[in-house]
Design an enzyme around this catalytic site. Structure first.
Site, PDB file in Angstrom:
ATOM      1  N   GLU A   1       8.464   6.325  -3.340  1.00 23.64           N
ATOM      2  CA  GLU A   1       9.440   5.325  -2.943  1.00 23.64           C
ATOM      3  C   GLU A   1      10.147   4.706  -4.145  1.00 23.64           C
ATOM      4  O   GLU A   1      11.330   4.380  -4.072  1.00 23.64           O
ATOM      5  CB  GLU A   1       8.770   4.240  -2.102  1.00 23.64           C
ATOM      6  CG  GLU A   1       8.522   4.680  -0.675  1.00 23.64           C
ATOM      7  CD  GLU A   1       8.196   3.507   0.214  1.00 23.64           C
ATOM      8  OE1 GLU A   1       8.640   3.521   1.365  1.00 23.64           O
ATOM      9  OE2 GLU A   1       7.499   2.589  -0.242  1.00 23.64           O
TER      10      GLU A   1
ATOM     11  N   GLY B   1       0.830  -1.201   0.000  1.00 21.84           N
ATOM     12  CA  GLY B   1       0.000   0.000   0.000  1.00 21.84           C
ATOM     13  C   GLY B   1       0.854   1.236   0.000  1.00 21.84           C
ATOM     14  O   GLY B   1       1.698   1.435  -0.852  1.00 21.84           O
ATOM     15  N   CYS B   2       0.670   2.092   1.045  1.00 24.06           N
ATOM     16  CA  CYS B   2       1.374   3.370   1.064  1.00 24.06           C
ATOM     17  C   CYS B   2       2.829   3.211   1.435  1.00 24.06           C
ATOM     18  O   CYS B   2       3.655   4.066   1.115  1.00 24.06           O
ATOM     19  CB  CYS B   2       0.701   4.319   2.056  1.00 24.06           C
ATOM     20  SG  CYS B   2       0.785   3.738   3.766  1.00 24.06           S
ATOM     21  N   GLY B   3       3.170   2.154   2.199  1.00 22.63           N
ATOM     22  CA  GLY B   3       4.556   1.933   2.545  1.00 22.63           C
ATOM     23  C   GLY B   3       5.037   2.711   3.739  1.00 22.63           C
ATOM     24  O   GLY B   3       6.230   2.763   4.002  1.00 22.63           O
ATOM     25  N   LEU B   4       4.145   3.342   4.510  1.00 21.43           N
ATOM     26  CA  LEU B   4       4.573   4.160   5.633  1.00 21.43           C
ATOM     27  C   LEU B   4       4.097   3.604   6.972  1.00 21.43           C
ATOM     28  O   LEU B   4       4.202   4.284   7.989  1.00 21.43           O
ATOM     29  CB  LEU B   4       4.051   5.602   5.465  1.00 21.43           C
ATOM     30  CG  LEU B   4       4.527   6.311   4.200  1.00 21.43           C
ATOM     31  CD1 LEU B   4       3.919   7.709   4.148  1.00 21.43           C
ATOM     32  CD2 LEU B   4       6.037   6.384   4.149  1.00 21.43           C
TER      33      LEU B   4
END
Length: 277
Positions: A218, A115-118
């Site tokens: 990213e 998903g967002c990676g955060l």
């Protein structure tokens, strides 16, 4: 439904399915991309768990470590051991002691980056770390983009079998696909590619990256950390990705499909062949 014996294509499983074509259902087999939890442990310390295709795992360990800034160069990785466990896979990575000290300072828990990676970050500074690096300029004929994308399609064997994976390719400036990695996650595919290049001691700056996904922040950051001067994606970039590319002097290209593309930064690096009369 029952799982049939593993498909011939590595990274996939063959499942028994009911397929309907033209209104007529029939039982058949289908290759489905494999996706398992992959835990990365550094010198015995758990750092991240990713959902990934269980292929090219040593490449993944190298690429993730480099693209996340956990190590500075491939030589900082001393060993990678792949352990199959009941719940998934553990990558035991041994890194230099100075890198381990830095990792302990920024240690955090990540929950897969499909998903967002955060997930798991504790501050905005962690979410958007500053990357002062600038990439080495690379000049590209626009025709190299379409050649690269055509070459990628022919080499995406797991995607052809399952329809569920992304690919990241390292291409020569003429568009020839020199190396390609696949995974269910776009970040993982790029990490595997970066890791493979590092393990080969290849000069990644002598080509460009092409990916079958959108160009997120990213993806741009990983490309910059690899020192590669251009990134071509088949889908759109985000505004943050464009700003990051501009700051790093990265040539960022989106919507690269056939002869069509949109360049968002370092556009002077792209040259067009004269149209035939």
């Amino acid at each position: 439904m029952d799982i049939l014996p593993m498909a011939a294509r590595p990274g996939a499983r063959r499942l028994q399915t009911l397929r309907c074509l033209g209104g007529v259902p029939r039982e058949t087999g289908d290759d489905v991309a494999d996706e398992v939890p992959v835990a990365l442990q550094y010198n015995g310390l758990s750092h991240a768990v990713m959902l990934a295709t269980p292929l090219d795992l040593e490449d993944f360990a190298y690429g993730f470590s480099l693209s996340e800034g956990l190590v500075d160069r491939a030589e900082d990785l001393r060993d990678v051991e792949v352990e199959m466990v009941e719940q998934g896979i553990v990558l035991h990575v041994e890194i230099a002691s100075r890198c381990l000290a830095r990792l302990k300072e920024r240690r955090r828990t990540l929950a897969g980056r499909t998903g967002c990676g955060l997930c798991g970050l504790q501050s905005l500074e962690q979410a958007l770390p500053r990357c002062e690096q600038r990439v080495a300029p690379v000049l590209l004929e626009a025709s190299a983009l379409s050649r690269a994308l055509d070459g990628m399609r022919a080499r995406q064997l797991l995607q052809s079998a399952t329809g569920a994976t992304h690919a990241a390719a390292w291409c020569g400036t003429d568009g020839e696909v020199l190396l390609l990695r696949e995974d269910v996650g776009r970040h993982n595919a790029l990490d595997k590619l970066i890791g493979a290049l590092a393990r080969m001691h290849a000069d990644a700056t002598r080509g460009f990256f092409a990916v079958t996904s959108r160009a997120s922040y990213e993806m741009v950051q990983k490309t910059v950390r690899a020192g590669v001067g251009a990134l071509a994606a088949i889908s759109a970039p985000t505004a943050l990705a464009v700003r990051t590319a501009q700051a790093a002097d990265l040539c960022l290209i989106g919507f690269a499909r056939g002869l069509d593309w949109v360049a968002y930064s370092a556009t002077e690096r792209l040259t067009m062949e004269p149209l035939a009369a």
